[in-house]
Write an enzyme that holds these catalytic residues in place. Structure first.
Site, PDB file in Angstrom:
ATOM      1  N   CYS A  54       1.854  -6.580  -8.466  1.00 16.35           N
ATOM      2  CA  CYS A  54       1.098  -7.736  -7.812  1.00 16.35           C
ATOM      3  C   CYS A  54      -0.210  -7.547  -8.332  1.00 16.35           C
ATOM      4  O   CYS A  54      -0.987  -6.745  -7.738  1.00 16.35           O
ATOM      5  CB  CYS A  54       1.452  -7.581  -6.479  1.00 16.35           C
ATOM      6  SG  CYS A  54       0.483  -9.129  -5.696  1.00 16.35           S
ATOM      7  N   CYS A  57      -2.626  -8.184  -5.366  1.00 13.85           N
ATOM      8  CA  CYS A  57      -2.514  -7.254  -4.318  1.00 13.85           C
ATOM      9  C   CYS A  57      -3.698  -6.139  -4.622  1.00 13.85           C
ATOM     10  O   CYS A  57      -4.203  -5.553  -3.673  1.00 13.85           O
ATOM     11  CB  CYS A  57      -1.293  -6.545  -4.401  1.00 13.85           C
ATOM     12  SG  CYS A  57       0.158  -7.617  -3.840  1.00 13.85           S
TER      13      CYS A  57
END
Length: 303
Positions: A54, A57
């Site tokens: 991600c 993230c």
């Protein structure tokens, strides 16, 4: 915001909880109740659901960890890798990462999907009454910058000038002077201290350090002493001088190694100088664990 099922790309480098931080930790399903739900009854807990693949993230995670450190325990940050903890992510119906949830009193009170900038994260925390706390004593000590020895001498000179009758301040100045190599001035000050300070631990330490410094007045440089020891390991004079140089220059363990080796090779050398050198070094070295270790090694050799 990234869908959990949107990618099949290989994992990239992942943001992970900072093991050195007491306020950030990875959490599993097995430990979630104890480490998140129960803890949230005492302190707010942010739960960061993230994944290795991600992109956002990798932006959000470091900011959250930075804030957790800066807030000094005003909230805890629990990190959940959704790929490793799919069941836990399922319980919370996580559909995309990053997703952050805030728990207080054992309950979810708020949350948000996606990566927010630092300003919005602070506003989110403030909205729930979470503001930076004062650092704990050990954190404050860890954050304190190292003291500049020269600056400390200057500070103490001014302090002594303001309180010329304060013997304790003068003793502090003696120790500071020794750290910058001003042995002659330190000795003059030490000799002029009131008699009641003569047995002070710091005065004893100063005398021992002065003794080591005096040994080095006409001593060869360390490289010459090391060459002498390499040529003749029983050259205890060279070992004594090298040990003293190490102690004075702050390499305490290297100095203790030389003195202990002297003791092993000839404890009677110059009327017990190896033992005396070790004891004087114990008075000078500030690292209590190191001193304790070498006291035990000395005892093993002697007894």
């Amino acid at each position: 915001m990234i869908r959990l099922d949107a990618f099949g790309t290989p994992p990239a480098s992942a943001p992970t909880a900072d093991a050195a931080s007491p306020h950030v930790f990875d959490v599993t399903l097995e430990r979630f109740e104890a480490e998140v739900l129960l803890k949230s009854k005492d302190v707010p807990v942010l739960v960061d659901f993230w994944a290795t693949w991600c992109g956002p993230c990798k932006t959000l995670g470091p900011i959250l960890e930075k804030l957790a450190a800066e807030y000094h325990g005003a909230f805890l940050l629990a990190k959940v890798d959704v790929d490793k903890e799919q069941q836990l992510a399922g319980y919370f119906q996580i559909r995309s990462v990053p997703t952050v949830m805030l728990l207080k009193g054992g309950q979810i009170v708020d949350g948000f999907p996606g990566a927010l900038p630092e300003g919005q994260l602070k506003a989110f925390l403030a909205q729930h009454g979470i503001t930076p706390a004062e650092p704990a004593a050990e954190e404050a000590a860890a954050e304190a910058p190292p003291v500049d020895p020269e600056a400390e001498v200057i500070r103490l000179r001014h302090a002594v000038a303001d309180a010329p009758d304060d013997g304790a301040l003068k003793l502090d100045l003696v120790l500071a002077l020794l750290k910058v190599g001003a042995a002659a001035e330190a000795e003059t000050l030490l000799d002029a201290l009131p008699a009641n300070l003569a047995t002070d631990d710091r005065a004893v330490k100063a005398r021992a350090r002065l003794g080591f410094a005096a040994l080095l007045k006409d001593a060869p440089p360390a490289v010459v002493l090391e060459q002498a020891i390499a040529a003749n390991p029983d050259d205890l004079r060279a070992r004594h001088l090298l040990g003293a140089r190490c102690i004075v220059e702050g390499d305490s363990e290297a100095g203790l190694v030389q003195f202990l080796e002297m003791l092993k090779r000839n404890r009677a050398y110059e009327d017990g100088l190896p033992k005396k050198a070790l004891i004087d070094a114990f008075r000078v070295v500030d690292d209590e664990d190191l001193v304790g270790a070498y006291r035990r090694k000395m005892a093993t050799v002697l007894f």
